[in-house]
Design a protein around this motif. Structure first.
Motif, PDB file in Angstrom:
ATOM      1  N   LYS A 231       0.817  -1.213   0.000  1.00 19.91           N
ATOM      2  CA  LYS A 231       0.000   0.000   0.000  1.00 19.91           C
ATOM      3  C   LYS A 231       0.848   1.259   0.000  1.00 19.91           C
ATOM      4  O   LYS A 231       0.491   2.270  -0.628  1.00 19.91           O
ATOM      5  N   PHE A 232       1.985   1.204   0.641  1.00 22.98           N
ATOM      6  CA  PHE A 232       2.805   2.406   0.768  1.00 22.98           C
ATOM      7  C   PHE A 232       3.558   2.711  -0.530  1.00 22.98           C
ATOM      8  O   PHE A 232       3.780   3.877  -0.859  1.00 22.98           O
ATOM      9  N   HIS A 233       3.903   1.657  -1.282  1.00 20.79           N
ATOM     10  CA  HIS A 233       4.446   1.875  -2.621  1.00 20.79           C
ATOM     11  C   HIS A 233       3.370   2.474  -3.523  1.00 20.79           C
ATOM     12  O   HIS A 233       3.654   3.366  -4.336  1.00 20.79           O
ATOM     13  N   LEU A 234       2.144   1.963  -3.390  1.00 18.84           N
ATOM     14  CA  LEU A 234       1.050   2.487  -4.204  1.00 18.84           C
ATOM     15  C   LEU A 234       0.807   3.960  -3.896  1.00 18.84           C
ATOM     16  O   LEU A 234       0.665   4.782  -4.816  1.00 18.84           O
ATOM     17  N   ILE A 235       0.760   4.300  -2.618  1.00 20.37           N
ATOM     18  CA  ILE A 235       0.549   5.704  -2.233  1.00 20.37           C
ATOM     19  C   ILE A 235       1.660   6.586  -2.793  1.00 20.37           C
ATOM     20  O   ILE A 235       1.403   7.690  -3.293  1.00 20.37           O
ATOM     21  N   GLU A 236       2.895   6.104  -2.714  1.00 26.06           N
ATOM     22  CA  GLU A 236       4.026   6.873  -3.249  1.00 26.06           C
ATOM     23  C   GLU A 236       3.884   7.086  -4.755  1.00 26.06           C
ATOM     24  O   GLU A 236       4.111   8.187  -5.265  1.00 26.06           O
ATOM     25  N   ASN A 237       3.480   6.027  -5.479  1.00 24.47           N
ATOM     26  CA  ASN A 237       3.316   6.145  -6.923  1.00 24.47           C
ATOM     27  C   ASN A 237       2.151   7.053  -7.298  1.00 24.47           C
ATOM     28  O   ASN A 237       2.233   7.818  -8.263  1.00 24.47           O
ATOM     29  N   ILE A 238       1.053   6.972  -6.534  1.00 25.80           N
ATOM     30  CA  ILE A 238      -0.080   7.865  -6.778  1.00 25.80           C
ATOM     31  C   ILE A 238       0.342   9.313  -6.560  1.00 25.80           C
ATOM     32  O   ILE A 238       0.025  10.204  -7.356  1.00 25.80           O
ATOM     33  N   THR A 239       1.074   9.543  -5.480  1.00 25.11           N
ATOM     34  CA  THR A 239       1.521  10.897  -5.135  1.00 25.11           C
ATOM     35  C   THR A 239       2.433  11.468  -6.221  1.00 25.11           C
ATOM     36  O   THR A 239       2.264  12.623  -6.648  1.00 25.11           O
TER      37      THR A 239
END
Length: 371
Positions: A231-239
């Protein structure tokens, strides 16, 4: 007189497990018989078996071979050059690497004969994998000396302690690691899973950053596994994607990020697609994650509400910290460059140590030397 000196050496072996041949000024013609008498004539160094393994321990445990040489002197009172520490560590590392590699190949070649017809026990086996670069002495076709080290970790419910605030402490992890192609790493991952009898677990949860090579490996080895996109990789990529399309407008980026994550929790992937279509005409640079493609490839791995309801990990913090512990602390100090073979030998020792299997190394070395 010679018998007295031999007794001195026997005492040194018992106390320090190391022999300093020059210290007692024995004549060179007596060295070979003395080696035979002391039982070290078949060993590659003028050091007992136990001390050879102890030197390798410090060689992989300290930040450099020089530091290992210094601490061996402080602990044992014996001076060993950092070059000798390096040679012994590499020698032991090669024996351990070859043993683990050959065992993995044997398990892989006999995988169809493994009996998996057992009653599953309660619990979850977690597997995570990631890549991290190690600086080598060999340039690739683009002139880069960096090679990707692939690291896999394994832990289960039994390896965790739950705090009062419901967070978890992982008390034990098993590691495999390899600098080289995915095919070999895949075999090593499978072999470790077999050692842990992965088929006995009620659930296998594989957490990754969504890299294609990891996704393909999981699909092949563990098709029954529950795959979770970190989830934290996803949040970073979304950001990062949002920063580009909204030109670093913080409020717009945060709103965009929260909307996409919210759709993940509400299982509304069609709304994610609809939202991202608004920006289909924007071409993002290679340094920014292509979010539509990334989410399409991982759309079956973002049901975070279900994962958290089942009390499963949704982040790859364990593999991130393991990369630092297993690889970076020893192989990525300032100015370090490795041969690929030497790095793999060192990583083999690091994995044994961090997996709490160091006490198995003596048997491996004995079997490799004497058989």
């Amino acid at each position: 007189m010679l018998n007295g000196k031999i007794e001195i050496y026997r005492t040194i072996l018992q106390i320090n497990d190391i022999i300093d041949l020059d210290k007692y000024n024995l004549k060179s013609k007596l060295i070979t018989p003395l080696d035979e008498y002391l039982g070290i004539d078949k060993l590659p160094f003028k050091v007992s078996l136990k001390m050879m393994i102890e030197i390798a321990f410090w060689g992989q445990n300290q930040a450099s071979f020089q530091k290992a040489s210094e601490i061996i002197y402080r602990v044992y009172g014996v001076k060993i050059s950092y070059v000798t520490v390096m040679k012994i560590t590499k020698y032991v590392g090669k024996l351990v690497y070859d043993y683990n590699y050959n065992k993995a190949i044997e398990i892989w070649n006999n995988r169809t004969n493994i009996d998996m017809t057992v009653t599953k026990k309660k619990g979850t086996l977690y597997i995570q994998a990631d890549g991290a670069s190690v600086n080598t002495r060999i340039e690739d076709e683009d002139g880069s000396t960096w090679r990707e080290n692939k690291l896999g970790i394994f832990f289960s419910d039994d390896d965790m302690y739950k705090r009062k605030d419901k967070s978890n402490i992982i008390n034990h992890k098993e590691y495999v690691s390899y600098i080289g192609n995915v095919e070999t790493f895949k075999i090593m991952v499978f072999a470790k899973a077999v050692e842990l009898k992965y088929w006995e677990y009620e659930e296998i949860v594989f957490i990754s950053d969504g890299a294609t090579w990891i996704r393909n490996m999981i699909d092949e080895l563990f098709p029954e596994a529950i795959q979770i996109l970190d989830k934290f990789h996803l949040i970073e990529n979304i950001t990062n994607y949002g920063k580009f399309i909204f030109n670093d407008d913080t409020k717009k980026v945060e709103k965009f990020r929260d909307k996409i994550i919210g759709y993940c929790y509400s299982r509304e992937y069609d709304l994610i697609v609809k939202e991202l279509k608004k920006y289909k005409d924007i071409t993002v640079p290679k340094t920014v994650c292509n979010l539509p493609v990334y989410l399409e490839n991982n759309k079956n791995k973002i049901d975070y509400s279900t994962y958290e309801h089942n009390d499963w990990f949704v982040g790859s913090g364990a593999i991130e910290s393991s990369n630092k512990t297993v690889v970076q602390l020893r192989l990525k100090q300032a100015g370090m460059r490795w041969s690929v073979e030497g790095a793999n030998y060192m990583i083999a020792l690091r994995c044994m140590y961090e997996s709490d299997h160091w006490n198995e190394i003596e048997k491996i070395v004995v079997d490799e030397i004497y058989h």
